[in-house]
Design a protein around this motif. Structure first.
Motif, PDB file in Angstrom:
ATOM      1  N   GLY A  72      11.860  -1.213 -16.202  1.00 61.78           N
ATOM      2  CA  GLY A  72      10.811  -1.797 -17.035  1.00 61.78           C
ATOM      3  C   GLY A  72       9.711  -2.503 -16.293  1.00 61.78           C
ATOM      4  O   GLY A  72       9.004  -3.334 -16.877  1.00 61.78           O
ATOM      5  N   PHE A  73       9.539  -2.171 -15.001  1.00 61.89           N
ATOM      6  CA  PHE A  73       8.506  -2.825 -14.205  1.00 61.89           C
ATOM      7  C   PHE A  73       7.374  -1.829 -13.905  1.00 61.89           C
ATOM      8  O   PHE A  73       7.613  -0.806 -13.262  1.00 61.89           O
ATOM      9  CB  PHE A  73       9.088  -3.358 -12.893  1.00 61.89           C
ATOM     10  N   ASP A  74       6.199  -2.155 -14.384  1.00 62.36           N
ATOM     11  CA  ASP A  74       5.058  -1.261 -14.171  1.00 62.36           C
ATOM     12  C   ASP A  74       4.289  -1.655 -12.914  1.00 62.36           C
ATOM     13  O   ASP A  74       4.704  -2.542 -12.163  1.00 62.36           O
ATOM     14  CB  ASP A  74       4.136  -1.271 -15.397  1.00 62.36           C
ATOM     15  N   GLN A  75       3.142  -1.001 -12.722  1.00 60.22           N
ATOM     16  CA  GLN A  75       2.339  -1.238 -11.518  1.00 60.22           C
ATOM     17  C   GLN A  75       1.846  -2.681 -11.463  1.00 60.22           C
ATOM     18  O   GLN A  75       1.816  -3.294 -10.387  1.00 60.22           O
ATOM     19  CB  GLN A  75       1.146  -0.271 -11.494  1.00 60.22           C
ATOM     20  N   GLU A  76       1.484  -3.243 -12.610  1.00 57.52           N
ATOM     21  CA  GLU A  76       0.999  -4.626 -12.637  1.00 57.52           C
ATOM     22  C   GLU A  76       2.105  -5.596 -12.232  1.00 57.52           C
ATOM     23  O   GLU A  76       1.866  -6.555 -11.490  1.00 57.52           O
ATOM     24  CB  GLU A  76       0.485  -4.977 -14.033  1.00 57.52           C
ATOM     25  N   GLU A 120       0.829  -1.211   0.000  1.00 56.28           N
ATOM     26  CA  GLU A 120       0.000   0.000   0.000  1.00 56.28           C
ATOM     27  C   GLU A 120       0.863   1.260   0.000  1.00 56.28           C
ATOM     28  O   GLU A 120       0.543   2.261  -0.657  1.00 56.28           O
ATOM     29  CB  GLU A 120      -0.914  -0.005   1.225  1.00 56.28           C
ATOM     30  N   GLN A 121       1.988   1.208   0.710  1.00 59.45           N
ATOM     31  CA  GLN A 121       2.851   2.386   0.811  1.00 59.45           C
ATOM     32  C   GLN A 121       3.541   2.712  -0.509  1.00 59.45           C
ATOM     33  O   GLN A 121       3.981   3.853  -0.726  1.00 59.45           O
ATOM     34  CB  GLN A 121       3.910   2.151   1.893  1.00 59.45           C
ATOM     35  N   LEU A 122       3.641   1.737  -1.410  1.00 57.12           N
ATOM     36  CA  LEU A 122       4.299   1.987  -2.700  1.00 57.12           C
ATOM     37  C   LEU A 122       3.538   3.024  -3.527  1.00 57.12           C
ATOM     38  O   LEU A 122       4.117   3.669  -4.417  1.00 57.12           O
ATOM     39  CB  LEU A 122       4.425   0.671  -3.472  1.00 57.12           C
ATOM     40  N   ALA A 123       2.268   3.211  -3.236  1.00 60.47           N
ATOM     41  CA  ALA A 123       1.451   4.177  -3.992  1.00 60.47           C
ATOM     42  C   ALA A 123       1.474   5.569  -3.384  1.00 60.47           C
ATOM     43  O   ALA A 123       0.886   6.503  -3.944  1.00 60.47           O
ATOM     44  CB  ALA A 123       0.010   3.665  -4.078  1.00 60.47           C
ATOM     45  N   THR A 124       2.159   5.770  -2.270  1.00 56.19           N
ATOM     46  CA  THR A 124       2.159   7.065  -1.585  1.00 56.19           C
ATOM     47  C   THR A 124       3.174   8.012  -2.222  1.00 56.19           C
ATOM     48  O   THR A 124       4.112   7.588  -2.902  1.00 56.19           O
ATOM     49  CB  THR A 124       2.498   6.883  -0.097  1.00 56.19           C
ATOM     50  N   ARG A 135       9.125   4.039  -7.049  1.00 52.14           N
ATOM     51  CA  ARG A 135       8.388   3.779  -8.302  1.00 52.14           C
ATOM     52  C   ARG A 135       9.254   4.113  -9.511  1.00 52.14           C
ATOM     53  O   ARG A 135       9.205   3.419 -10.538  1.00 52.14           O
ATOM     54  CB  ARG A 135       7.093   4.592  -8.331  1.00 52.14           C
ATOM     55  N   GLN A 136      10.068   5.159  -9.394  1.00 55.11           N
ATOM     56  CA  GLN A 136      10.965   5.510 -10.492  1.00 55.11           C
ATOM     57  C   GLN A 136      12.013   4.416 -10.707  1.00 55.11           C
ATOM     58  O   GLN A 136      12.348   4.088 -11.857  1.00 55.11           O
ATOM     59  CB  GLN A 136      11.652   6.845 -10.186  1.00 55.11           C
ATOM     60  N   GLY A 138       4.329  -8.529  -5.510  1.00 54.87           N
ATOM     61  CA  GLY A 138       4.061  -8.060  -4.146  1.00 54.87           C
ATOM     62  C   GLY A 138       5.030  -7.008  -3.648  1.00 54.87           C
ATOM     63  O   GLY A 138       5.233  -6.882  -2.427  1.00 54.87           O
ATOM     64  N   ILE A 139       5.649  -6.241  -4.550  1.00 50.61           N
ATOM     65  CA  ILE A 139       6.679  -5.288  -4.149  1.00 50.61           C
ATOM     66  C   ILE A 139       6.068  -4.141  -3.333  1.00 50.61           C
ATOM     67  O   ILE A 139       4.929  -3.721  -3.567  1.00 50.61           O
ATOM     68  CB  ILE A 139       7.397  -4.731  -5.404  1.00 50.61           C
TER      69      ILE A 139
END
Length: 622
Positions: A150-154, A132-136, A143-144, A160-161
């Protein structure tokens, strides 16, 4: 103190937790016929599968190390759980509501510290929190980092990152709010203690590390902020009751089914390499967690690879092309004999790891990297020979000596000659010269022990072999008793302990009789477990496990049962006849007429009984 779990609830757990479902999370099972499945034993190292599981009876038995039991004892042994912890874990997974006996304080002693399941649950809650914290906003750098590779949100969600907030107690506070004690969070490896409790991972990108069934048991954390006071690029969960780095393979939860299907495993060096491979279509990729690939890792992998002499798969290592990669290859070569499968190396000519290959060249290039694999031994020997100038005589001598030292160190001596041939071809010398140098290198190695070609035989015993043909009928009859108590039922009413001449088989029968006879097991799925649990002798317990899983010659019917039961009684009668005949020959009818006549009468009765048994076996006249 809470009372013990009710027996009927334990029975429900055994019934609902199918043993093949549970075992297959740790071992790749293949059909073995007769309703049995087999695979490589998780409890000892072996080259050929001798570990059998019989789902219909909820039993497992290894014919190599004699470990046996049901679904509960399997989990207790493989995960180091107590009986109660195992039942609670299975009950939670299979939806069984456990009840406890009122006022019964015979609860088993738990190991010190929180229950294992609480540690797993705490790690699960932590993984969800980090994800959940990865989206903050605070996780922008994390995220960068993923996007640059080459790893997106999906992709992040698939693996489970997550992100650990930079605040020192964010996770600890969250776990306390969910009811976890400080002791539990520390024992789970999530929180450390200094002047006060603080989050072990702060301001880092996190990969959850899961065991084969998919439970989160730890984390790998990468440094992403320049002002991170801990210089180490990666931090991992410390050793805990549930996390043992020498036995953990990252990505195995996602790769195990594809590994079993394809009989191939690709071993990469990092978390992002595992991700790159899976997203590129190489679904067999796994990695170690902050440590080199070792013997324990090999033993874990072999169970899923179905790595045995009947079918050989592939183990493919990927290494960087630099000096460190070559050193890792030599280390892998030293453990090559852990596998029956063929071992290979996949190295990108540009020295790129799989993640970089995907970024710069695309998914197809990752698949091509694996496809271009070369034999591990050839890669290692080529690197050694390549260090020397083979146009010079002294260069050829030095290349031969170093190569020979490496080859002489391998444990599988059956491969030495083939490797010596490889050395001779690379250096351009005669094969006999290469063989001689390998022999000299072996003799020079201090403290060398001869390679074991066969397992050390167990100490001899006065007890005869259980598989001696003399006892085959006893074994087959007891297999019916253990596996099909309803079918054999009342047919055994005339059988007694004296019908079993092997002491172990007699002990098994005595346990059956003490339990009420085979009829008591009719319709009871836990029949075999009850017999095994009642045994105090480990040999008897192991034998019951074997009898429970070993296939019968055919599906039993009334005729099959009668054949075994009657033939067993006939053998007993034949032994008694032989004993009386022997005694009659030693008895003088004139001097001992009464004893002689009594024995003669017994002999006549036994002969008549044997004829009656044979008539029963032949069936009614047509």
């Amino acid at each position: 103190m809470a009372g013990r779990i009710r027996d009927d609830d334990i029975a429900e757990v055994r019934e609902k937790a199918r043993i093949d479902d549970v075992v297959s999370q740790y071992v790749t099972l293949k059909n073995a016929g007769g309703g049995s499945q087999k695979g490589l034993c998780p409890f000892h190292d072996e080259k050929s599968p001798s570990f059998h599981v019989t789902p219909a009876r909820g039993f497992y038995h290894c014919f190599g190390c004699n470990e046996s039991g049901d679904v509960i004892s399997f989990l207790m042994k493989i995960d180091g759980l107590t009986f109660t912890e195992t039942v609670e874990r299975l009950a939670d997974k299979y939806g069984v509501q456990l009840r406890r006996e009122e006022g019964d304080a015979r609860e088993e002693q738990r190991p010190k510290g929180p229950p294992r399941q609480r540690l797993i649950e705490a790690n699960k809650v932590a993984q969800e929190f980090y994800a959940e914290q990865l989206a903050t906003p605070d996780a922008l750098v994390a995220r960068q980092f993923l996007a640059e590779r080459g790893f997106d949100q999906e992709a992040a969600a698939t693996f489970g990152i997550g992100f650990a907030p930079r605040e020192g107690e964010a996770l600890f506070k969250h776990l306390r709010g969910r009811g976890y004690t400080q002791e539990e969070t520390v024992e789970a490896g999530l929180v450390a203690i200094g002047r006060s409790a603080y989050d072990r991972f702060r301001g880092r990108l996190l990969w959850p590390i899961r065991d084969a069934p998919g439970d989160t048991i730890g984390f790998g954390a990468r440094r992403i902020f320049d002002d991170d006071r801990i210089e180490a690029k990666y931090l991992n969960t410390p050793e805990t009751r549930i996390y043992k780095k020498s036995q953990v393979l990252y990505g195995l939860d996602l790769a195990r089914r594809e590994i079993a299907r394809s009989s191939q495993a690709v071993i990469v060096e990092g978390y992002t390499d595992v991700m790159a491979c899976h997203l590129s279509g190489v679904g067999t990729a796994i990695a170690t967690c902050g440590t080199a690939f070792g013997d324990d890792h090999a033993r874990v992998l072999r169970r899923f690879l179905n790595d045995h002499e009947e079918f050989r798969g592939e183990v493919i290592f990927t290494f960087d092309g630099d000096a460190a990669g070559q050193k890792a290859a030599i280390r892998a070569f030293s453990g090559d004999q852990n596998f029956v499968s063929q071992t290979y190396v996949a190295v990108e000519p540009d020295g790129l790891d799989p993640c970089d290959v995907r970024i710069k060249k695309g998914d197809a290039a990752v698949r091509e990297l694996v496809a271009r694999r070369v034999p591990l031994y050839r890669f290692v020997l080529s690197n050694i020979v390549g260090k020397y100038d083979l146009d010079r005589a002294d260069g050829r001598v030095d290349a031969l000596r170093e190569s020979a030292r490496l080859v002489s160190s391998i444990r599988d001596k059956s491969k030495v000659d083939a490797f010596a041939r490889e050395i001779a071809g690379m250096i351009g010398i005669d094969i006999d010269e290469a063989r001689a140098e390998v022999r000299r290198a072996a003799n020079r190695r201090p403290g060398q022990e001869p390679a074991a070609t066969t397992a050390t035989p167990p100490p001899r015993s006065n007890v005869p072999d259980l598989r001696d043909p003399r006892f085959a009928l006893e074994r087959e009859t007891l297999k019916l008793v253990v596996q099909h108590p309803m079918t054999i039922g009342r047919s055994t009413s005339e059988i007694g302990p004296n019908d079993f001449t092997h002491p172990t088989y007699r002990a098994v029968w005595e346990l059956v009789a003490a339990a009420g006879g085979p009829g008591a097991g009719a319709g009871d799925p836990g029949w075999g477990t009850k017999l095994r649990d009642a045994a105090t002798d480990p040999e008897v317990s192991s034998t019951i496990g074997a009898l429970a899983v070993e296939p019968l010659k055919k599906e039993p019917d009334a005729a099959y049962v009668a054949e075994h039961v009657i033939r067993l009684m006939e053998l007993t009668t034949a032994r008694r006849i032989a004993a009386i005949k022997s005694k009659l020959q030693r008895t003088n009818p004139v001097e001992q007429p009464e004893g002689f006549n009594k024995m003669f009468g017994e002999l006549a009765a036994l002969e008549a009984h044997r004829r009656a048994l044979r008539d029963r076996l032949a069936g009614p006249p047509s």
